[in-house]
Write a protein that holds these residues in place. Structure first.
Motif, mmCIF file in Angstrom:
data_model
loop_
_atom_site.group_PDB
_atom_site.id
_atom_site.type_symbol
_atom_site.label_atom_id
_atom_site.label_comp_id
_atom_site.label_asym_id
_atom_site.label_seq_id
_atom_site.Cartn_x
_atom_site.Cartn_y
_atom_site.Cartn_z
ATOM 1 N N ARG A 75 3.658 15.071 -6.852
ATOM 2 C CA ARG A 75 3.940 14.439 -8.157
ATOM 3 C C ARG A 75 5.452 14.344 -8.398
ATOM 4 N N ASP A 76 6.139 15.423 -8.095
ATOM 5 C CA ASP A 76 7.601 15.419 -8.256
ATOM 6 C C ASP A 76 8.227 14.346 -7.367
ATOM 7 N N LEU A 77 7.686 14.249 -6.166
ATOM 8 C CA LEU A 77 8.204 13.279 -5.199
ATOM 9 C C LEU A 77 8.019 11.842 -5.719
ATOM 10 N N ARG B 43 12.299 6.850 -9.813
ATOM 11 C CA ARG B 43 13.652 6.775 -10.399
ATOM 12 C C ARG B 43 14.648 6.202 -9.388
ATOM 13 N N LYS C 209 -0.050 24.948 -12.075
ATOM 14 C CA LYS C 209 0.592 24.319 -10.923
ATOM 15 C C LYS C 209 -0.386 24.278 -9.748
ATOM 16 N N ASP D 135 1.547 19.339 -6.873
ATOM 17 C CA ASP D 135 2.714 19.215 -7.757
ATOM 18 C C ASP D 135 3.950 18.699 -7.032
ATOM 19 N N ALA D 136 4.123 19.136 -5.788
ATOM 20 C CA ALA D 136 5.279 18.662 -5.021
ATOM 21 C C ALA D 136 5.182 17.155 -4.822
ATOM 22 N N GLY E 38 7.815 10.924 -8.827
ATOM 23 C CA GLY E 38 8.773 10.732 -9.926
ATOM 24 C C GLY E 38 10.163 10.420 -9.396
ATOM 25 N N GLN E 39 10.572 11.174 -8.404
ATOM 26 C CA GLN E 39 11.907 10.957 -7.816
ATOM 27 C C GLN E 39 11.990 9.598 -7.129
ATOM 28 N N ASP F 3 0.631 19.395 -19.138
ATOM 29 C CA ASP F 3 1.463 20.578 -19.159
ATOM 30 C C ASP F 3 0.631 21.861 -19.084
ATOM 31 N N THR G 184 0.063 7.865 -10.789
ATOM 32 C CA THR G 184 -0.156 8.781 -11.916
ATOM 33 C C THR G 184 -1.567 8.601 -12.476
ATOM 34 N N SER H 193 2.330 8.951 -19.635
ATOM 35 C CA SER H 193 2.572 10.362 -19.433
ATOM 36 C C SER H 193 2.539 11.082 -20.771
#
Lengths: 141, 355
Positions: free
Chosen positions: A28-30, A36, A21, A25-26, A32-33, A17, B226, A9
Motif C-alpha cells: 500500500r505504501d508503495l 505521487r 498492520k 501494508d508495504a 502511494g509513493q 486506520d 485502493t 481514502s
C-alpha cells in the motif's frame, strides 16, 4: 493522491486506520509513493512547451479527420436523400426557439392572470423567521 | 503479544479479507450504479441547459434569505447531494436554509452558441427572479462552486442592486495565469481553439474529463488498487462508486462559451487585469459590495490557491472573509472532511447573514 482518491481514502479513513498492520501494508505504501512520484514526473513533463505542441498536434489531427469524415458523410447522406446532422441540428435550433417563445408566452400569461395561481414548487412552506443559534465551536445543526 | 501483532492472526485476517474481496468483487461488477442526488426537490425551471431545483425544506422554520447554489458548468450538481448523511444540500436543509440549485444539463448541439453572457446575464438572473417569486423574498444569497463561482462573481459585479444579498465562492479562480498546467495545455501558440470549436460545436465531455484526469495521470490506476484493497469494506465501496460515477459524468461545454473562456480568461487573463467585458459592460470586481466568503482548499490541484488568492483583495466589500481549509478541489465541499470543516464554517458565516 488524486482528488477522487483522496475522497475515497477519507471515506473509509477511520476504518482503514483501525485496521491492524498487515503483510500488504508495504505494498500500500508503495502504491502511494508510486502515485505521487508518477504524478509529479508527469506534471513536470506536461508543463513544457513540447508536450503542448504534441498534444495539440494530435488534437488538431483528430479534428481534421473528423471534419473530413463529416464532409464525406454529408455528401453521402445528400446522395441518399437523407437528413444530415446539420439538418437535424437546424431543426433542433428551431424547436428550441419555439420552446423559448412558449416559455415567454407562459410567463406573460402567468403575469396577466388575475387569480392566484398555485406556486411552482410543491414543497411545504415553512416560516421564514429562523435566527442563527448561539455558536459553540464544532456545533452541528 | 496482542492479536493485532500476532503474525498468524495477521495472516488469518489477510486471508479472510482476500476471500471477502473475491465475493464482494463479483458483487461490485454485477451491481448497478449507486443512487445519488436523493434529497427531495422540485424542478422549478428547465430551459435548455439550465435546471433550477428547489429542495424540500427539512425543518419547520427556515432563514428568511434563500440560498442559490450555482454549480460548475463542467460537472453535475449531485456531487453536493451524494447520499443521505453525506450531502451538503441535506446539511444546509437541516441547518434551516431554503435551498435552490442552478444545475446544468449537457448542452445540446443547438446550444453551441451559448456565451458567458447567457450564463451571467440570462440564466442566473432568471433563476433569481423565479426564486424571488417562489419565496416572496427579494434577498437571495448565491453560493458558486468552481466556475459556478466565477459566473456568480461576474453576475454580482454587473448586477448592481439586482445582485445577491450575500455571495459565497468555493475554489473560484480569478488569476488564470496561475493555473499552470491548463495554461500550458491551452497555450495560444499551439492550441487552435477556433478549429476545435468550429469542428466539434460543443466541446466533447471526454475532452474535458481527460484534461482533469491528466492533472493526476497515475491516480486512476492507484485508485483502482485502493478500491481492490478495500472492496471488502461496503462503506468505502459505496463512497468510491458515488464519486467515481460523478467523476465520469462530465458535461460537454457549449462551444462559444469555451472559446470565450479560453480567449478572454486563459489567454487574456482579463478578469484579473480588469479588461473583461460581458454584454458590453466592463467587469469591475471592486463593484461587489456584498458580504462575501471565499473558501479555498489547501491542496486544490485544479484551482491552485495562487489562482484564487486575489479574489478577496479585489472585491469592494467591507464584509469579506477568506477561509483556507485542508482538502482538495472536491473534498473541500463533498465528503466526510467537508462535513467536519467546510459545512459548519459556511453555516456559521451564512446563518448570521440570512435573517
Amino acid at each position: 493522491m488524486s482528488e477522487k482518491a483522496e475522497n475515497k481514502s477519507e471515506k473509509a479513513g477511520a476504518k482503514k486506520d483501525e485496521r491492524p498492520k498487515g503483510p500488504l501494508d508495504a505494498f500500500r505504501d508503495l502504491v502511494g509513493q508510486w502515485e505521487r512520484g508518477v504524478n509529479q514526473i508527469a506534471n513536470e513533463a506536461m508543463g513544457n512547451e513540447q508536450f503542448s505542441r504534441l498534444m495539440h498536434g494530435a488534437t488538431s489531427a483528430a479534428a481534421g479527420a473528423k471534419a473530413g469524415l463529416g464532409d464525406a458523410m454529408e455528401r453521402y447522406l445528400a446522395t441518399m436523400n437523407l437528413p444530415s446532422r446539420a439538418d437535424i441540428t437546424s431543426i433542433g435550433e428551431r424547436l428550441q426557439a419555439i420552446e423559448a417563445q412558449l416559455n415567454r408566452l407562459t410567463e406573460i400569461v402567468s403575469t396577466m392572470a388575475t387569480v392566484d395561481t398555485a406556486p411552482a414548487s410543491l414543497a411545504p412552506k415553512p416560516k421564514r423567521t429562523r435566527k442563527p443559534p448561539a455558536r459553540n465551536s464544532g456545533a452541528k445543526p | 503479544m496482542s492479536a493485532a501483532q500476532d503474525p498468524a492472526e495477521r495472516l488469518r485476517r489477510e486471508v479472510d479479507l482476500a476471500i471477502q474481496r473475491g465475493f464482494k468483487g463479483v458483487n461490485y461488477l454485477t451491481s448497478g450504479a449507486p443512487e445519488v442526488g436523493q434529497s427531495r426537490k422540485d424542478v422549478l425551471a428547465t430551459r435548455g441547459t439550465m435546471r433550477l431545483y428547489h429542495y424540500h425544506p427539512l425543518v419547520d422554520e427556515v432563514y428568511r434569505v434563500p440560498v442559490l447554489i450555482v454549480m460548475a458548468t463542467t460537472n453535475r450538481g449531485y456531487i453536493l447531494d451524494l447520499a443521505p448523511g453525506n450531502s451538503f444540500v441535506e446539511y444546509l436543509l437541516k441547518a434551516g436554509y431554503d435551498v435552490f440549485m442552478l444545475d446544468w444539463a449537457a448542452p445540446v448541439p443547438a446550444e453551441k452558441n451559448l456565451r458567458i453572457e447567457d450564463y451571467v446575464l440570462d440564466f442566473i438572473p432568471d433563476c433569481l427572479r423565479r426564486i424571488r417569486k417562489e419565496t416572496g423574498e427579494n434577498d437571495v444569497s448565491i453560493a458558486g462552486y468552481c466556475f459556478g463561482g466565477v459566473l456568480s462573481l461576474l453576475f454580482t459585479a454587473l448586477a448592481g442592486k439586482e445582485g445577491p444579498k450575500n455571495l459565497v465562492c468555493f475554489t473560484t479562480p480569478i488569476d488564470f495565469k496561475q493555473m499552470k498546467l491548463f495554461q500550458n495545455w491551452s497555450s495560444q501558440k499551439h492550441f487552435d481553439v477556433d478549429r476545435l470549436v468550429d469542428t466539434y460545436g460543443n466541446v466533447p465531455p471526454e475532452m474535458i474529463h481527460s484534461s482533469f484526469e491528466m492533472l493526476r495521470p497515475a491516480s486512476r490506476a492507484a485508485a483502482q488498487v485502493t478500491l481492490w484493497d478495500n472492496i471488502w469494506n461496503d462503506e468505502f465501496v459505496r463512497g468510491y462508486r458515488q464519486l467515481d460515477r460523478w467523476g465520469n459524468d462530465t458535461l460537454p461545454l457549449a462551444g462559444e462559451y469555451f472559446r470565450q473562456t479560453t480567449k478572454e480568461l486563459m489567454w487574456g487573463n482579463k478578469l484579473f487585469t480588469g479588461e473583461l467585458t460581458i454584454g458590453g459592460k466592463r467587469v469591475d470586481l471592486g463593484a461587489i459590495k456584498q458580504p462575501i466568503l471565499h473558501a479555498v482548499a489547501e491542496h486544490d490541484h485544479i484551482v491552485p490557491y495562487e489562482a484564487a488568492r486575489h479574489l478577496i483583495a479585489r472585491v469592494g466589500s467591507k464584509d469579506k472573509t477568506e477561509v483556507i481549509l485542508k482538502g482538495g478541489h472536491v473534498s473541500l465541499l463533498a465528503g466526510p472532511n467537508a462535513a467536519r470543516r467546510m459545512w459548519p464554517k459556511l453555516d456559521e458565516w451564512l446563518g448570521e447573514r440570512s435573517t
